[in-house]
Write an enzyme that holds these catalytic residues in place. Structure first.
Site, short mmCIF file in Angstrom:
data_model
loop_
_atom_site.label_atom_id
_atom_site.label_comp_id
_atom_site.label_asym_id
_atom_site.label_seq_id
_atom_site.Cartn_x
_atom_site.Cartn_y
_atom_site.Cartn_z
N HIS A 160 -24.85 49.44 8.45
CA HIS A 160 -23.84 48.50 8.93
C HIS A 160 -23.30 48.92 10.30
O HIS A 160 -22.71 48.11 11.01
CB HIS A 160 -22.70 48.39 7.92
CG HIS A 160 -22.05 47.04 7.89
ND1 HIS A 160 -22.73 45.87 7.60
CD2 HIS A 160 -20.76 46.66 8.16
CE1 HIS A 160 -21.90 44.85 7.66
NE2 HIS A 160 -20.70 45.29 8.01
N HIS A 219 -18.02 35.15 10.45
CA HIS A 219 -16.78 35.45 9.75
C HIS A 219 -16.03 34.18 9.39
O HIS A 219 -16.04 33.20 10.13
CB HIS A 219 -15.87 36.33 10.62
CG HIS A 219 -16.29 37.76 10.67
ND1 HIS A 219 -15.90 38.63 11.67
CD2 HIS A 219 -17.08 38.50 9.83
CE1 HIS A 219 -16.42 39.82 11.45
NE2 HIS A 219 -17.13 39.76 10.35
#
Length: 340
Positions: A282, A309
């Protein structure tokens, strides 16, 4: 492993809840799996708390993992008061040694389950309604700077690895497109458009929501180079449409990608004297988002769309301004030069 593989080890009402979240609420598979593990911990504690309370202070982590939950009932959950569940959070801290962030995630999973049971009239009172999360110190995500990102790519393509062209394409996509791991392994050949008219990638993110990522020349070159050596699969193979394949000519797994990237991060960061164990797959998503903001001056709203997002708050963690950018900003700002 998927929560579906644990159905026989779980109470039926838990299986129904997880299926609802996955197939009706369209939550991501990884989120559902994580929710299952969180609730399995809760159910183990409830069984211990209600029926073998004397062991709470003496049980080891390994013994706790052996507790079966198939016989836990909704009535058992209803017997737990808010104080009882506060004691569960204390148990997570003292016995299981969970950090605040982990405890907060398990609390959120627990609250969502109780809300579901209350909404469907399966319990009369929701004891989690007034339970608050612990304070978590905000940390900036670890990321690679521009020089380190370029060096990582160079290390991959200059290695002796048989699959270096594939691995280079994988890391190039991560660093340029800000993808999640699940999004990268889920890419299909039919998601790509690399021709004279358009260079783009259709990405399926959390909740099966899709977004379009536009590809720069470096990514297109890396993918095209990989496509030249990628095995050509027959349509009878269920993974024939997968972009990135393993050595066994199947869709590459998340674990395989994690191993590839971890090894290259260790090689890169150990040479620089950095703590490589704090960096992971990540990190490349963090690095890409940070570089887009610091080096390409990406607007935060644009960054939000690229990252997929839901809320702007999730994107703001990437907006830590680099020392270089801050220095340039302050040196170039002179109030005497400002016009009234």
């Amino acid at each position: 492993m998927s929560f579906l593989e644990y159905q026989k080890q779980s109470p039926e009402f838990l299986n129904n809840y997880l299926k609802y979240k996955r197939y009706i609420d369209f939550s991501a598979q990884t989120s559902i799996d994580e929710t299952f593990f969180d609730l399995r911990t809760l159910f183990r504690y409830i069984k211990l708390y209600l029926y073998d309370k004397t062991r709470l202070t003496t049980i080891s982590k390994e013994e706790f993992k052996d507790i079966e939950i198939t016989d836990v009932t909704i009535e058992d959950l209803e017997k737990m008061s808010q104080i009882d569940l506060q004691n569960y959070l204390f148990f997570l801290d003292s016995t299981l040694e969970n950090i605040n962030k982990t405890r907060n995630r398990k609390l959120a999973s627990m609250k969502r389950l109780y809300e579901y049971l209350e909404t469907n009239n399966l319990i009369k009172v929701n004891p989690t309604q007034w339970m608050d999360s612990a304070t978590v110190e905000e940390r900036q995500p670890k990321h690679l700077d521009l020089k380190e990102s370029k060096q990582l790519l160079a290390n991959v393509i200059n290695s002796d690895c048989r699959y270096k062209i594939r691995n280079y394409a994988i890391i190039c996509v991560f660093l340029n497109c800000s993808l999640r791991l699940s999004e990268l392994v889920g890419i299909n050949l039919t998601d790509l458009k690399i021709d004279n008219s358009e260079q783009s990638l259709k990405v399926t993110g959390k909740g099966n929501k899709q977004r379009i990522i536009y590809l720069n020349s470096a990514v297109c070159e890396a993918i095209n180079a990989y496509l030249e050596v990628r095995p050509k699969l027959d349509k009878s193979n269920k993974d024939y449409n997968a972009l990135f394949l393993s050595s066994r000519e199947k869709r590459i797994s998340k674990r395989s990608v994690q191993n590839i990237i971890k090894l290259k991060l260790i090689e890169l960061l150990d040479a620089e004297g950095k703590e490589s164990e704090k960096y992971h797959t990540h990190t490349l998503r963090h690095s890409s988002a940070t570089l887009l903001y610091n080096e390409a001056d990406a607007d935060i709203f644009v960054l939000k769309r690229i990252l997929g997002h839901e809320s702007l708050a999730a994107t703001q963690v990437y907006t830590h301004v680099s020392d270089k950018k801050l220095r340039e900003l302050m040196l170039n700002f002179n109030i005497l030069d400002r016009k009234e």
